[in-house]
Design a protein around this motif. Structure first.
Motif: not given
Length: 154
Positions: A36, A40, A63-64, A66-69, A71
């Protein structure tokens, strides 16, 4: 069921170490954290990676991911909503398994490598399931006392 005779005392001592579970949670999600952060810091590379595996629109998948990895990793490490974080990471891993490791359409060494990676990802998903199961156990079962009965009597 484990009995005192089934586990050496030194193993029970290691397993009862209070920092073992948090360190293990960090280790479990370390690849996701690093992935992630890398995505980023190099968003164009992240988009190219998604496009390479046929995930379109690639920018949205990047984007998905990055957010999932990020968070999901934080939730697993934090120990709150572990089911949500681990579940998201598990779904992301399953998508990666089927898009990047399609061993069934390969031959030779490529098939061998993809087959190994596929089942490594499956093992990672199992680890995420297990950390979720552990997270819903009563705190007393996770504590040092949980392993006290496993240690052989002097």
């Amino acid at each position: 069921m484990l009995t005192k005779a089934d586990i050496p005392s030194w193993i029970a001592a290691i397993l009862s170490w209070p920092a073992l579970l948090p360190i293990s949670r960090i280790a479990l999600v370390s690849a996701f954290l690093i992935g992630g952060i890398q995505k980023l810091s190099d968003f164009n590379g992240a988009v190219a990676e998604q496009a390479h595996f046929g995930l379109e629109p690639a920018w949205l998948w990047a984007i998905a991911a990055i957010i999932v990895e990020l968070s999901g990793s934080v939730l697993v490490i934090w120990g709150r909503f572990v089911w949500l974080g681990a579940g998201g990471l598990g779904v992301l891993t399953a998508v990666a398994m089927f898009t990047a490791n399609s061993f069934w359409s390969m031959e030779g060494h490529d098939r061998f490598m993809a087959l190994n990676a596929f089942f490594e990802h499956l093992g990672l998903i199992a680890g995420l399931v297990l950390v979720s199961v552990l997270s819903i156990r009563p705190q007393s079962e996770k504590s040092h006392e949980a392993f006290h009965d496993l240690q052989p009597s002097p």
